[in-house]
Design a protein around this motif. Structure first.
Motif, short mmCIF file in Angstrom:
data_model
loop_
_atom_site.label_atom_id
_atom_site.label_comp_id
_atom_site.label_asym_id
_atom_site.label_seq_id
_atom_site.Cartn_x
_atom_site.Cartn_y
_atom_site.Cartn_z
N VAL A 1 -33.02 -44.58 -33.05
CA VAL A 1 -32.67 -45.91 -33.53
C VAL A 1 -31.22 -46.11 -33.11
O VAL A 1 -30.32 -45.44 -33.61
CB VAL A 1 -32.83 -46.03 -35.06
N ASP A 2 -31.03 -46.99 -32.13
CA ASP A 2 -29.71 -47.21 -31.56
C ASP A 2 -29.25 -48.64 -31.78
O ASP A 2 -30.05 -49.57 -31.79
CB ASP A 2 -29.72 -46.97 -30.04
N ARG A 3 -27.95 -48.77 -31.92
CA ARG A 3 -27.30 -50.07 -31.86
C ARG A 3 -26.30 -49.98 -30.72
O ARG A 3 -25.47 -49.06 -30.69
CB ARG A 3 -26.61 -50.39 -33.18
N LEU A 4 -26.42 -50.86 -29.75
CA LEU A 4 -25.50 -50.86 -28.62
C LEU A 4 -24.61 -52.08 -28.68
O LEU A 4 -24.99 -53.12 -29.23
CB LEU A 4 -26.26 -50.82 -27.29
N ARG A 5 -23.43 -51.92 -28.09
CA ARG A 5 -22.45 -53.00 -28.07
C ARG A 5 -21.95 -53.16 -26.64
O ARG A 5 -21.66 -52.18 -25.96
CB ARG A 5 -21.29 -52.64 -29.00
N ARG A 6 -21.87 -54.40 -26.21
CA ARG A 6 -21.37 -54.67 -24.87
C ARG A 6 -19.85 -54.77 -24.92
O ARG A 6 -19.29 -55.52 -25.70
CB ARG A 6 -21.97 -55.97 -24.31
N GLU A 7 -19.22 -53.97 -24.08
CA GLU A 7 -17.76 -53.99 -23.95
C GLU A 7 -17.48 -54.25 -22.48
O GLU A 7 -17.72 -53.38 -21.65
CB GLU A 7 -17.17 -52.67 -24.41
N ILE B 1 -28.89 -51.28 -20.45
CA ILE B 1 -29.10 -50.47 -21.65
C ILE B 1 -30.00 -49.29 -21.32
O ILE B 1 -29.71 -48.14 -21.70
CB ILE B 1 -29.68 -51.33 -22.79
N ARG B 2 -31.10 -49.52 -20.61
CA ARG B 2 -31.99 -48.42 -20.24
C ARG B 2 -31.26 -47.37 -19.40
O ARG B 2 -31.47 -46.17 -19.56
CB ARG B 2 -33.22 -48.96 -19.52
N GLN B 3 -30.41 -47.83 -18.48
CA GLN B 3 -29.63 -46.90 -17.67
C GLN B 3 -28.67 -46.09 -18.53
O GLN B 3 -28.47 -44.89 -18.31
CB GLN B 3 -28.87 -47.65 -16.56
N ARG B 4 -28.06 -46.72 -19.52
CA ARG B 4 -27.15 -46.01 -20.43
C ARG B 4 -27.91 -44.95 -21.22
O ARG B 4 -27.45 -43.81 -21.37
CB ARG B 4 -26.48 -47.01 -21.40
N LEU B 5 -29.08 -45.30 -21.74
CA LEU B 5 -29.86 -44.34 -22.51
C LEU B 5 -30.31 -43.17 -21.64
O LEU B 5 -30.28 -42.01 -22.08
CB LEU B 5 -31.06 -45.03 -23.15
N ALA B 6 -30.69 -43.43 -20.40
CA ALA B 6 -31.08 -42.36 -19.47
C ALA B 6 -29.88 -41.46 -19.17
O ALA B 6 -30.00 -40.22 -19.17
CB ALA B 6 -31.65 -42.95 -18.18
N HIS C 1 -37.93 -50.64 -27.28
CA HIS C 1 -37.89 -52.06 -27.64
C HIS C 1 -36.43 -52.43 -27.81
O HIS C 1 -35.70 -51.78 -28.56
CB HIS C 1 -38.66 -52.32 -28.93
N ILE C 2 -36.02 -53.47 -27.10
CA ILE C 2 -34.64 -53.93 -27.15
C ILE C 2 -34.63 -55.33 -27.76
O ILE C 2 -35.34 -56.21 -27.28
CB ILE C 2 -34.01 -53.96 -25.74
N ALA C 3 -33.86 -55.51 -28.81
CA ALA C 3 -33.72 -56.82 -29.46
C ALA C 3 -32.24 -57.20 -29.46
O ALA C 3 -31.41 -56.47 -30.03
CB ALA C 3 -34.26 -56.77 -30.89
N PHE C 4 -31.94 -58.30 -28.82
CA PHE C 4 -30.55 -58.76 -28.75
C PHE C 4 -30.23 -59.60 -29.98
O PHE C 4 -30.93 -60.57 -30.27
CB PHE C 4 -30.32 -59.58 -27.48
#
Length: 148
Positions: free
Chosen positions: A118-124, A17-22, A88-91
């Protein structure tokens, strides 16, 4: 203060996730529209003040257009550089995460403005993609590029 230990899998996901945001931040600053849009899910949403972009294609079109940050009237060379700070990442589960990330922006004026995403990420598959992003600006410098 209590803390919840991450599982090894969650630790790996957090780094992804951090790599994606960067990657998204660097692509945005460089105006690399395809790389920026590809950080979002196909049905991802970018919610801006006064405008909501729904879908990767709409985000690509928006990023392909001239920057919403105007160039200085003086014609002097300029730049904009976002710097991600704490997050802050909350799964919620193994496929979704809520993330809040603070950012600072520098420009030729120095510290230009700051805020948070404020992001919502989804694993694909193995990729974590931005499903929804809402940036919030907290402060803008008097000499900010946003004010030119």
């Amino acid at each position: 203060m209590s803390s919840v230990a991450l599982t090894p899998e969650q630790a790996r996901w957090s780094e992804s996730i951090r790599q994606r945001l960067a990657a998204c931040t660097q692509a945005g600053d460089a105006r690399k529209a395809r790389a920026y849009a590809d950080c979002f899910a196909e049905d991802g949403v970018l919610e801006l003040d006064g405008e909501t972009l729904a879908g990767r294609a709409a985000i690509f079109t928006w990023m392909s257009a001239p920057s919403v940050i105007p160039q200085p009237a003086s014609g002097a060379p300029s730049f904009i550089s976002h710097h991600l700070t704490t997050s802050h990442i909350a799964f919620a589960d193994e496929h979704t995460a809520a993330v809040r990330t603070y950012w600072l922006v520098t420009s030729a004026a120095g510290l230009d403005h700051n805020g948070f995403y404020v992001d919502r990420l989804r694993r694909e598959g193995e990729d974590w993609l931005i499903a929804h992003r809402r940036p919030k600006t907290l402060w803008v410098a008097p000499a900010s590029m946003l004010r030119t």
